[in-house]
Design a protein around this motif. Structure first.
Motif, PDB file in Angstrom:
ATOM      1  N   LYS A   1     -17.447  17.627 -40.929  1.00 18.65           N
ATOM      2  CA  LYS A   1     -16.450  17.890 -39.884  1.00 18.65           C
ATOM      3  C   LYS A   1     -15.163  17.104 -40.131  1.00 18.65           C
TER       4      LYS A   1
ATOM      5  N   MET B   1     -13.292  19.028 -42.726  1.00 16.45           N
ATOM      6  CA  MET B   1     -12.682  20.221 -42.137  1.00 16.45           C
ATOM      7  C   MET B   1     -11.561  19.888 -41.154  1.00 16.45           C
ATOM      8  N   GLY B   2     -11.439  18.610 -40.786  1.00 15.11           N
ATOM      9  CA  GLY B   2     -10.369  18.224 -39.857  1.00 15.11           C
ATOM     10  C   GLY B   2     -10.731  18.405 -38.398  1.00 15.11           C
ATOM     11  N   PHE B   3     -12.002  18.686 -38.096  1.00 15.64           N
ATOM     12  CA  PHE B   3     -12.386  18.812 -36.691  1.00 15.64           C
ATOM     13  C   PHE B   3     -12.380  17.457 -35.996  1.00 15.64           C
ATOM     14  N   ILE B   4     -12.779  16.427 -36.747  1.00 22.13           N
ATOM     15  CA  ILE B   4     -12.695  15.073 -36.217  1.00 22.13           C
ATOM     16  C   ILE B   4     -11.973  14.203 -37.242  1.00 22.13           C
TER      17      ILE B   4
END
Lengths: 278, 289, 242
Positions: C53, C56-59
């Motif tokens: 994550k 992916m840049g979600f966090i």
């Protein structure tokens, strides 16, 4: 091939269409549509129970049906599209693609607006047919009726939904559950619809006998600026009596709705940029 | 095997409960009717509350409330039940709230006006609402027209009557005959003619069949009264004195028949030569509530 | 040349109720090369998903840096040539598989004609072609997983990131995924996946990282796995600290 403005445009369109398609097949949409169509149909019967303001009554019922359908769309379909997207992690679908957080917010919002605009077009056509039918039955009582004022009220209702959906988008970026988003959005709607009257009431009381304290006055003033004044979009009663609304006024509420929505969406983008999507 | 048996009795119980539901439903309907008859629904939510609660649905709420008031009172009219002062208060308060929600709602103003004047003789209440209408419906000749009529016919105030009639005549859409009416009002004093004109004009624009019928009955009575009064005047012109009984008019050939009063009263000749009906154009009451 | 570069990243969460700090990832560095299939193995809650994550840049990591093809995750362009399969993929219920893939390819910049060909081909590959017009809500878990794999691969990305690609699949499905990954490897793509299912991992991975409670226990090559009597043995030994 992979970059450039044309591509960015196509990318955003694909996101808008994605949100639109997902929303348009929501079962709540069918419910909202059926409800408002039934309400419009009921106008055909109810109108005959009145003495002479048949034009007013049929406009009242049709505009209320449109308004109510819009609210159902906002509180069920939009919440599903925005808050649940984050809640249930379907957002990963979009954010694993080359979209920035801001693009996500705007794409989603525009998708919802497209959906609501289409719904409004259909509802407006249906209500126009209903009114046309009632008008043909009771031509005599429709002497003061005005189509233009009717459509102005529908337009104002659309502006209200532009703003209200920006509120939904805003709250879904700061809360962690779709239920809280729903709660906050409904509260904002209720407060926005009543703030004007409450302020008028309090201020008039203030002038008469019960002076309000400085701090309460300050709170009222702040609330007036923070909360959206949704009463300005309610032209239903005026439209029912074919009272002319000036284009100046329409321009003013259009700007109000746009500016308020843009501020909300920009803040939403800012907040959402920092949001962790666990 | 037990399972099968179990499923077989479900429809049986379902039918049994449906039968029970049907009985209870019928019972409840009767009970509810009694309850509704006994309890008086003369309350109205003040517009400070209903206005806020209505949010952006004020227009349709005003329609709904108006429908409620008119069906409630319409029911009373059909049943010929006595209408007391509390009903007048109820009409006034409700229509006040309804017209707070939608201050342009002419149907509601007119409904209150017709009932409060003809049936309750509460002219002040009727005019209060009409003055509220006049604030909003500034371009509507019907508002001052009704005010003027109330002044003239019910309050016998010719000066105010003429004033508002002339105001009505100056507004767009007013009928041409209204123009002279203001000045001619004094001529018509103590006559049924203006009332006949007033009612027939209102009747023409009324859609609701129950109300239209009411007005038609009233109009016919007024026409009968007018006809009899003219006959009485002629009688006096020829004989120099008033007829003693209304039937004298037939005996002497002034009229062919004495019409029936639809309200169940009798026509009488007053000492000043005017003809009235003992019913006062209010339906004979059956029972009180 | 490394495609994904992870430098000393740490991430901790603060739990909502107890206000306790929980370390999810502790000072981890990884290099994933082009034309490499890289697996991250660990128990549930080891921090595998957190790493993915963050890529992916979600966090965002508390400390450390991540670059994908030289770009940082907060740059949307870093995901231009990335295909991603989320853990327990949950897609838009009311869309059909075809529409979902259309979005996936258009958003990644494929033109219409090319996208249509790719979509048809990949749907046939995972045996979803006959149900491509059905709404995703009617799909079983295995079908959803396969649709998710299509979603990750349809735009022919250079970097493929798969979070638990095997979960919810029957043996046929697993075989299909393995074949797909092998095919990607042959075509010189970078594959990063994480899994808690150890079977088959050794067959497809060039290198494997073993994680436990947020800590990287070691990175092993195919050769090393083979030498320590297979993946299962190696994993148990490493986690128990032998």
């Amino acid at each position: 091939m992979l970059s450039g403005e044309n591509n960015m445009y196509r990318k955003m369109i694909s996101l808008i269409i994605l949100s639109f398609k997902e929303g348009v097949r929501d079962r709540a949409l069918i419910g909202a549509g059926l409800f408002s169509l039934m309400m419009m149909g009921s106008a055909l019967v109810v109108v005959s129970m009145f003495m002479r303001d048949l034009d007013k009554v049929s406009v009242d019922i049709n505009l209320s049906a449109i308004a109510f359908a819009g609210l159902l769309l906002t509180f069920f379909v939009s919440i599903n599209l925005m808050a649940k997207d984050i809640d249930k992690h379907t957002i990963y679908c979009v954010l694993s693609k080359p979209f920035s957080r801001s693009q996500y917010i705007w794409g989603k919002y525009l998708g919802i607006m497209l959906l609501i605009f289409m719904a409004f077009c259909i509802l407006t056509i249906c209500s126009s047919i209903t009114i046309l039918f009632i008008k043909s039955q009771y031509e005599f009582y429709f002497k003061s009726f005005s189509w233009i004022e009717f459509y102005k009220a529908v337009y104002a209702q659309l502006l209200l939904l532009f703003l209200l959906n920006a509120v939904v988008v805003f709250f879904s970026t700061i809360t962690t559950s779709s239920f809280i988003t729903l709660l906050f959005s409904i509260s904002t709607y209720l407060a926005g619809q009543t703030i004007e009257e409450v302020v008028v009431f309090l201020k008039s009381k203030n002038a008469m006998d019960m002076p309000l304290s400085e701090s309460i006055n300050a709170i009222i003033d702040i609330a007036q600026y923070i909360l959206p004044n949704l009463s300005v979009f309610d032209l239903k009663v005026q439209s029912a009596h074919a009272i002319t609304i000036s284009y100046n006024y329409l321009f003013a509420i259009t700007s109000y709705s746009l500016i308020y929505s843009v501020i909300l969406l920009l803040s939403a983008s800012l907040i959402f940029n920092r949001r962790e999507l666990k | 095997m037990k399972k099968v048996f179990h499923y077989n009795i479900i429809p049986f119980f379902l039918i049994l409960s449906l039968g029970g539901y049907f009985l209870i439903q019928q019972n409840l309907t009767v009970k509810r009717e009694n309850y509704l008859n006994q309890s008086y629904m003369g309350y109205t939510l003040p517009s400070k509350i209903s206005g806020l609660a209505a949010l952006e649905f004020k227009g349709i709420l005003s329609d709904f409330l108006f429908l409620k008031v008119s069906t409630f009172l319409g029911d009373k009219f059909i049943k010929r039940e006595m209408l007391a002062d509390k009903h007048a208060d109820y009409i006034y308060n409700s229509v006040d709230v309804i017209t707070d929600l939608d201050p342009w709602f002419w149907d509601a103003y007119l409904f209150a006006d017709l009932l409060l004047t003809w049936d309750f003789k509460k002219i002040d209440m009727a005019n209060k609402l009409l003055f509220k209408a006049r604030e909003y419906r500034t371009n509507d000749f019907k508002v001052p027209y009704h005010i003027g009529f109330n002044y003239f016919y019910f309050l016998k105030d010719n000066m105010n009557g003429a004033k508002y009639m002339m105001e009505a005549a100056s507004l767009p859409g007013s009928p041409t005959w209204l123009n002279g009416l203001g000045t001619r009002l004094s001529v018509y004093q103590n006559q049924y003619k203006p009332a006949i004109m007033f009612l027939s004009e209102t009747l023409k624009k009324t859609h609701n069949p129950a109300l239209a019928k009411q007005m038609e009955i009233r109009l016919n009575t007024l026409i009968a009264l007018d006809k009899l009064e003219k006959a009485v005047q002629e009688y006096k012109k020829i004989f120099g004195f008033l007829p003693l009984k209304i039937t004298d008019l037939i005996d002497k050939g002034f009229v062919k028949t004495i019409p029936q009063d639809p309200y169940g009263g009798e026509f009488i000749i007053l000492k000043n030569g005017r003809v009235f009906t003992t019913s006062n154009m209010i339906h004979k009451q059956k029972k009180s509530n | 040349m490394s495609k994904i570069l992870i430098k000393k990243i740490s991430k901790s969460y603060i739990s909502d109720f107890k206000r306790e700090k929980k370390i999810a990832v502790d000072n981890i560095s990884l290099n994933i090369d082009t034309t490499e299939v890289f697996g991250i193995i660990g128990r549930n809650g080891a921090g595998k998903s957190t790493i993915i994550k963050m890529i992916m840049g979600f966090i965002k990591p508390d400390k450390g840096d991540i670059t994908i093809d030289g770009k940082i995750p907060s740059d949307p362009d870093s995901r231009l040539k990335v295909g991603y399969l989320p853990e327990n993929p949950y897609f838009y219920d009311n869309l059909s598989a075809e529409e979902l893939l259309k979005f996936s390819s258009t958003a990644s910049g494929l033109d219409k004609e090319k996208a249509r060909k790719r979509i048809d081909k990949i749907l046939q590959q995972v045996d979803l072609y006959s149900v491509r017009k059905q709404r995703l809500r009617t799909y079983s878990k295995g079908m959803t997983q396969r649709a998710g794999i299509c979603f990750a691969l349809v735009h022919d990305p250079d970097i493929i990131i798969l979070d638990e690609p095997m979960s919810g699949l029957d043996p046929f499905g697993r075989k299909m995924v393995i074949d797909l990954i092998k095919d990607l490897q042959k075509r010189g793509k970078t594959v990063l996946f994480c899994s808690h299912i150890l079977n088959d991992v050794e067959r497809i991975c060039n290198r494997v990282a073993i994680m436990d409670s947020g800590i990287l226990k070691g990175i092993f090559t195919k050769q090393e796995i083979f030498e320590s009597n297979g993946m299962e043995e190696l994993f148990l030994n490493v986690v128990r600290g032998k």
